[in-house]
Design an enzyme around this catalytic site. Structure first.
Site, PDB file in Angstrom:
ATOM      1  N   GLU A  76      -2.670  -7.145 -11.276  1.00 35.18           N
ATOM      2  CA  GLU A  76      -4.195  -8.070 -10.360  1.00 35.18           C
ATOM      3  C   GLU A  76      -4.082  -7.299  -9.666  1.00 35.18           C
ATOM      4  O   GLU A  76      -2.981  -6.733  -8.734  1.00 35.18           O
ATOM      5  CB  GLU A  76      -3.134  -9.687 -10.406  1.00 35.18           C
ATOM      6  CG  GLU A  76      -2.525 -10.028  -9.784  1.00 35.18           C
ATOM      7  CD  GLU A  76      -1.021  -9.391  -9.612  1.00 35.18           C
ATOM      8  OE1 GLU A  76      -1.102  -8.687  -9.950  1.00 35.18           O
ATOM      9  OE2 GLU A  76      -0.452  -9.425  -8.694  1.00 35.18           O
ATOM     10  N   SER A 133       2.446  -4.902   7.413  1.00 36.03           N
ATOM     11  CA  SER A 133       2.516  -4.266   5.697  1.00 36.03           C
ATOM     12  C   SER A 133       1.485  -2.923   5.474  1.00 36.03           C
ATOM     13  O   SER A 133       1.810  -2.696   4.646  1.00 36.03           O
ATOM     14  CB  SER A 133       2.127  -5.405   5.414  1.00 36.03           C
ATOM     15  OG  SER A 133       1.301  -6.274   5.985  1.00 36.03           O
ATOM     16  N   LYS A 182       2.447  -2.359  -0.509  1.00 33.63           N
ATOM     17  CA  LYS A 182       2.453  -2.660  -2.292  1.00 33.63           C
ATOM     18  C   LYS A 182       3.018  -1.186  -2.746  1.00 33.63           C
ATOM     19  O   LYS A 182       3.796  -1.375  -4.302  1.00 33.63           O
ATOM     20  CB  LYS A 182       1.262  -2.870  -2.296  1.00 33.63           C
ATOM     21  CG  LYS A 182       0.475  -3.952  -1.855  1.00 33.63           C
ATOM     22  CD  LYS A 182       0.974  -5.023  -2.409  1.00 33.63           C
ATOM     23  CE  LYS A 182       0.882  -6.296  -1.876  1.00 33.63           C
ATOM     24  NZ  LYS A 182      -0.200  -6.256  -1.325  1.00 33.63           N
TER      25      LYS A 182
HETATM   26  C1  LIG Z   1      -1.540  -7.293  -0.504  1.00 30.83           C
HETATM   27  C2  LIG Z   1      -0.863  -7.518   1.170  1.00 30.83           C
HETATM   28  C3  LIG Z   1      -0.114  -8.296   2.014  1.00 30.83           C
HETATM   29  C4  LIG Z   1       0.648  -9.621   1.489  1.00 30.83           C
HETATM   30  O1  LIG Z   1       1.163  -9.835   0.605  1.00 30.83           O
HETATM   31  P1  LIG Z   1       2.903  -9.997   0.588  1.00 30.83           P
HETATM   32  O2  LIG Z   1       3.542 -10.131  -0.893  1.00 30.83           O
HETATM   33  O3  LIG Z   1       2.656 -11.433   0.638  1.00 30.83           O
HETATM   34  O4  LIG Z   1       3.216  -9.402   1.251  1.00 30.83           O
HETATM   35  C5  LIG Z   1      -0.031  -8.123   2.904  1.00 30.83           C
HETATM   36  N1  LIG Z   1      -0.398  -7.311   3.852  1.00 30.83           N
HETATM   37  C6  LIG Z   1      -0.536  -6.392   2.476  1.00 30.83           C
HETATM   38  C7  LIG Z   1      -1.866  -5.156   3.606  1.00 30.83           C
HETATM   39  C8  LIG Z   1      -0.944  -7.059   1.675  1.00 30.83           C
HETATM   40  O5  LIG Z   1      -2.143  -5.762   0.740  1.00 30.83           O
END
Ligand SMILES: *Cc1c(COP(=O)(O)O)cnc(C)c1O
Length: 404
Positions: free
Chosen positions: A117, A384, A95
């Site tokens: 948000e 992620s 993010k």
């Molecule tokens: C917010 C988040 C997601 C999902 O958001 P995307 O916009 O689909 O990437 C996935 N993994 C983590 C660790 C997140 O914080």
């Protein structure tokens, strides 16, 4: 084959085929146009790009490693598995790539106040972090239910000096938080930039967020070419709004040999209101500024959703993913809560990496796919985020023997 190369989208009106666009009240049209113009100017401004690269390297800690998961590979007995380590970024998820890009844009536009948000709290933490760093006021909208299940992140945001506003409307999760953020933006346009956290919403957000996240795929492409001297066979990423997935996929779109697999939240299974897998039972509609696949009933009312991971718990998916699915360039599947929890524990035990519950959905799909692939095949999983925020929640569901 589509006549338009996927990489040239969106068109000038912000559409990816029939998806995307700008469906907002009149009062938001002008600020979105202004944002679009300023963003495209910045994108082509070498000074802006230099500044962004500087902070991504020195503050975020990029590039993130592409790590060979040797024990997971051996255990699954198929494809060679690499993990793109977005969990190692400052604040613990992808993010921050987007939050950093957008705050530099906000600064350029003379804004002094940031709103955002958040679902799982990762985007709220990333926004509060960059706001603190640039000395801007910051207000984060978060569903009351999410505040409860991600309490640790609420404290982090407050420590960073942000105001966290719990939203008690509706299902009290991400969708309601976005509504409140949009309401705030309309009333504070002059001072405020809205840092939207995923590849969703009205044009230019989906294209802008994708471009700020494509660094994931740009790096992964260079890294795999360096390590293996060839492109991977498959990429797997979880899909909430879709930003980490599109960030990884985008630089590979024209490499047709690379399979792209997005993993949505299957929750308790594909029954109404038990999941957040928009491509399983969702339909075309408009929600929060854009046209895409949405979980809605026959009257167009948004259905409630469920996932063990707050970050995937949203009724709509980013418009570019809808387009890639129609074009058959990417494939979308889902992992259930139980599969994600199993993958969460497996990665911790085999690799010494505790993943975010969102990312664990991608790992779960890797556990299904890798054994069916040849040992020469190369598979990249986007990790992620890290799972520190999820420890309490997982401890609730997976009973471990505790010292007495
Ligand atoms: C917010 C988040 C997601 C999902 O958001 P995307 O916009 O689909 O990437 C996935 N993994 C983590 C660790 C997140 O914080």
């Amino acid at each position: 084959m589509s006549a338009v190369a996927e990489t040239t989208l969106p068109d000038v009106t912000g559409h990816f085929g029939p998806y995307g666009g700008r469906y907002v009240p009149e009062t938001l049209m002008h600020p979105l146009q202004e944002l679009e113009e300023e963003y495209f100017r910045a994108q082509h401004d070498p000074e802006f790009q230099r500044e962004l690269s500087y902070y991504l390297k020195e503050f975020v800690g990029r590039p993130s490693p592409l790590y060979f998961a040797e024990r997971l590979t051996k255990e699954l007995g198929g494809a060679k598995i690499y993990l793109k380590r977005e969990d190692l970024n400052h604040t613990g998820a992808h993010k921050i790539n987007n939050a950093m890009g957008q705050i530099l844009l906000a600064k350029r536009m003379g804004k002094t106040r940031i709103i955002a948000e958040t679902g799982a709290g990762q985007h709220g933490v990333a926004s509060a972090t960059v706001a603190a760093m640039f000395g801007m006021k910051c207000v984060i909208y978060m569903g009351a239910v999410d505040c409860q299940r991600q309490e640790l992140n609420v404290y982090r945001m407050k420590m960073l000096g942000a105001e966290v506003v719990p939203v008690h409307a509706g299902q009290k999760t991400l969708k309601e938080a976005v509504n409140e953020a949009m309401r705030d933006w309309v009333t504070n346009l002059r001072s405020t930039h809205y840092i939207l956290g995923t590849a969703y919403g009205a044009h230019p957000y989906p294209v802008m967020v994708r471009n700020f996240q494509r660094i994931i795929g740009d790096e992964a492409r260079a890294q795999i070419l360096e390590k293996e001297k060839r492109l991977p066979d498959m990429l797997i990423a979880c899909v909430g709004g879709g930003s980490n997935a599109i960030g990884l996929f985008y630089p590979f779109l024209d490499d047709k040999s690379v399979k792209l697999v997005g993993v949505e939240a299957g929750g308790l299974g594909i029954k109404p209101e038990q999941h957040a897998a928009r491509f399983q039972g969702g339909s075309l509609g408009v929600l929060q500024g854009t046209r895409s696949y949405i979980l809605q009933d026959e009257f167009g009312q948004i259905q409630s959703t469920h996932s063990v991971s707050a970050g995937l718990d949203y009724a709509a998916v980013g418009p570019e993913h809808a387009w890639l699915r129609d074009a058959r360039r990417a494939e979308y599947t889902y992992a259930t809560d139980d599969q994600a929890l199993e993958a969460f524990m497996k990665l911790a035990r085999l690799e010494g990496i505790i993943p975010a519950l969102e990312s664990a959905h991608a790992v779960a799909e890797c556990m299904v796919r890798a054994p069916k692939m040849s040992k020469n095949a190369l598979l990249i999983v986007n990790l992620s985020g890290r799972g520190d925020k999820d420890v309490a929640q997982v401890a609730d569901k997976v009973k471990l023997e505790m010292p007495k």
